[in-house]
Design an enzyme around this catalytic site. Sequence first.
Site, PDB file in Angstrom:
ATOM      1  N   TYR A 125       2.838  13.653  16.926  1.00  0.00           N
ATOM      2  CA  TYR A 125       1.733  12.725  16.668  1.00  0.00           C
ATOM      3  C   TYR A 125       1.940  11.439  17.475  1.00  0.00           C
ATOM      4  CZ  TYR A 125      -0.826   9.139  13.977  1.00  0.00           C
ATOM      5  OH  TYR A 125      -1.618   8.085  13.608  1.00  0.00           O
TER       6      TYR A 125
HETATM    7  N1  LIG Z   1      -2.158   7.434   7.870  1.00  0.00           N
HETATM    8  C1  LIG Z   1      -1.532   6.381   8.372  1.00  0.00           C
HETATM    9  O1  LIG Z   1      -0.675   5.744   7.713  1.00  0.00           O
HETATM   10  C2  LIG Z   1      -1.900   5.901   9.755  1.00  0.00           C
HETATM   11  C3  LIG Z   1      -1.153   4.872  10.271  1.00  0.00           C
HETATM   12  C4  LIG Z   1      -1.504   4.352  11.507  1.00  0.00           C
HETATM   13  C5  LIG Z   1      -2.597   4.855  12.177  1.00  0.00           C
HETATM   14  N2  LIG Z   1      -3.333   5.905  11.675  1.00  0.00           N
HETATM   15  C6  LIG Z   1      -4.513   6.350  12.448  1.00  0.00           C
HETATM   16  O2  LIG Z   1      -5.657   5.708  11.895  1.00  0.00           O
HETATM   17  C7  LIG Z   1      -6.829   6.451  12.255  1.00  0.00           C
HETATM   18  C8  LIG Z   1      -7.777   6.615  11.091  1.00  0.00           C
HETATM   19  O3  LIG Z   1      -7.094   6.943   9.914  1.00  0.00           O
HETATM   20  P1  LIG Z   1      -7.924   7.403   8.601  1.00  0.00           P
HETATM   21  O4  LIG Z   1      -6.949   7.429   7.491  1.00  0.00           O
HETATM   22  O5  LIG Z   1      -9.188   6.627   8.491  1.00  0.00           O
HETATM   23  O6  LIG Z   1      -8.271   8.903   9.060  1.00  0.00           O
HETATM   24  P2  LIG Z   1      -9.108  10.045   8.303  1.00  0.00           P
HETATM   25  O7  LIG Z   1      -9.616   9.568   7.002  1.00  0.00           O
HETATM   26  O8  LIG Z   1      -8.268  11.294   8.327  1.00  0.00           O
HETATM   27  O9  LIG Z   1     -10.373  10.237   9.265  1.00  0.00           O
HETATM   28  C9  LIG Z   1     -10.305  10.973  10.421  1.00  0.00           C
HETATM   29  C10 LIG Z   1     -11.684  11.098  11.021  1.00  0.00           C
HETATM   30  O10 LIG Z   1     -11.573  11.857  12.231  1.00  0.00           O
HETATM   31  C11 LIG Z   1     -12.654  12.754  12.287  1.00  0.00           C
HETATM   32  N3  LIG Z   1     -12.373  13.943  13.093  1.00  0.00           N
HETATM   33  C12 LIG Z   1     -11.371  14.839  12.957  1.00  0.00           C
HETATM   34  N4  LIG Z   1     -11.523  15.852  13.845  1.00  0.00           N
HETATM   35  C13 LIG Z   1     -12.648  15.570  14.555  1.00  0.00           C
HETATM   36  C14 LIG Z   1     -13.346  16.228  15.604  1.00  0.00           C
HETATM   37  N5  LIG Z   1     -12.933  17.401  16.115  1.00  0.00           N
HETATM   38  N6  LIG Z   1     -14.475  15.663  16.095  1.00  0.00           N
HETATM   39  C15 LIG Z   1     -14.938  14.483  15.592  1.00  0.00           C
HETATM   40  N7  LIG Z   1     -14.324  13.810  14.597  1.00  0.00           N
HETATM   41  C16 LIG Z   1     -13.197  14.355  14.082  1.00  0.00           C
HETATM   42  C17 LIG Z   1     -12.886  13.166  10.828  1.00  0.00           C
HETATM   43  O11 LIG Z   1     -14.182  13.718  10.746  1.00  0.00           O
HETATM   44  P3  LIG Z   1     -14.701  14.552   9.433  1.00  0.00           P
HETATM   45  O12 LIG Z   1     -15.130  13.497   8.461  1.00  0.00           O
HETATM   46  O13 LIG Z   1     -15.825  15.358   9.981  1.00  0.00           O
HETATM   47  O14 LIG Z   1     -13.545  15.392   8.962  1.00  0.00           O
HETATM   48  C18 LIG Z   1     -12.725  11.825  10.140  1.00  0.00           C
HETATM   49  O15 LIG Z   1     -13.926  11.105  10.178  1.00  0.00           O
HETATM   50  C19 LIG Z   1      -6.335   7.754  12.856  1.00  0.00           C
HETATM   51  O16 LIG Z   1      -6.419   7.631  14.278  1.00  0.00           O
HETATM   52  C20 LIG Z   1      -4.864   7.800  12.415  1.00  0.00           C
HETATM   53  O17 LIG Z   1      -4.100   8.551  13.327  1.00  0.00           O
HETATM   54  C21 LIG Z   1      -2.991   6.422  10.467  1.00  0.00           C
END
Ligand SMILES: NC(=O)c1ccc[n+]([C@@H]2O[C@H](COP(=O)([O-])OP(=O)(O)OC[C@H]3O[C@@H](n4cnc5c(N)ncnc54)[C@H](OP(=O)(O)O)[C@@H]3O)[C@@H](O)[C@H]2O)c1
Length: 217
Positions: free
Chosen positions: A129
Site C-alpha cells: 500500500y
Molecule cells: N485508513 C487510514 O487510516 C488512512 C490513513 C491515511 C490515508 N488513507 C487514505 O485516505 C483515502 C480515503 O480514505 P477513506 O477512509 O475515506 O476511504 P474509503 O471510505 O474506503 O473510500 C474509498 C472510496 O474509493 C472508491 N473506490 C474504490 N474503488 C474504486 C474504483 N475502482 N473506481 C472509483 N472509485 C473507487 C470507493 O467507491 P465506492 O463507494 O463505490 O466503494 C470509495 O468512495 C484513501 O486514499 C486512503 O488510502 C487512509
Amino acid sequence: MKVLVIGAHGQIGQHLMRLLSENQDHSVRAMVRKQEQAEYFEGIGAEAVFADLEGKPEELAKAMEGCDAVIFTAGSGGKTGYDKTLLIDLDGAVKSIEAAEQAGIRRFIMVSAFQAHKRENWNQDIKPYYVAKHYADKVLEQSNLTYTIIRPGGLLNEPGTGLIEAAENLERGTISRDDVASTIMAALDEEAVYNASFDLINGGKAIKEALQSFKKE
Ligand SMILES: NC(=O)c1ccc[n+]([C@@H]2O[C@H](COP(=O)([O-])OP(=O)(O)OC[C@H]3O[C@@H](n4cnc5c(N)ncnc54)[C@H](OP(=O)(O)O)[C@@H]3O)[C@@H](O)[C@H]2O)c1
C-alpha cells in the site's frame, strides 16, 4: 472552482462533498459507480458522474470535463487484496493524474498516507500500500499539475476540531476524517500549499493558519 471528487462516497469523500456542496465559492461533481450514490449527491445539490478507476484514462478525463480541480480521495480499502492496491491506489491514481492533464485541469489534490515519501517509515505490515502511495505521489509531483499532497495519519471517525498540525515530517498521530476534509477544502485555493506535500494530524493550529505556514519567502 468546479471540483471533481474521486472517491466521493468514501468516508472522507462524504465529509468533503457536504462541505463543497454547502460552499458558495465552489461547485462540485461526485465521481461514483452506483446509481443510488448518484441520486444521493444530486439530492444534496451536487452533480454526479459515473466512472471507474479501473477504466481508461480517457473515461476519467471525460468525467473531469469542465472542472477546475480534481481531488483524489479514493482507495481500495483494507478488505481487498494487493491486486486492487495496484489497480486503484497506484494505477487508478496515476490514470487520474494523466486524465487531469488530458482534460486541461490545473489543480489536483491527492490524499496520500502518512510518511509515504519516506521508505524507512512505512508501515511494514502494509508495505505494498505504501509503495502504491509513494509512486502515485511521485508521478503527481512530476506532472504539470498544481498539486497538493496531503498525507494524513491514522483516520478516525470523530467530530472535527478545526485544529491540525501539518508539516513535511511529523511524528505519527491521528486525525478525524472530518478535519481531513476541511483541510482539503481549505487547501483548494490556498496558494501557500500549491506544489507542496505534507503529513497531517490533529494538533493545535487553525487549519488556515497551518496551511499558510507553507508560504514560500
Ligand atoms: N485508513 C487510514 O487510516 C488512512 C490513513 C491515511 C490515508 N488513507 C487514505 O485516505 C483515502 C480515503 O480514505 P477513506 O477512509 O475515506 O476511504 P474509503 O471510505 O474506503 O473510500 C474509498 C472510496 O474509493 C472508491 N473506490 C474504490 N474503488 C474504486 C474504483 N475502482 N473506481 C472509483 N472509485 C473507487 C470507493 O467507491 P465506492 O463507494 O463505490 O466503494 C470509495 O468512495 C484513501 O486514499 C486512503 O488510502 C487512509
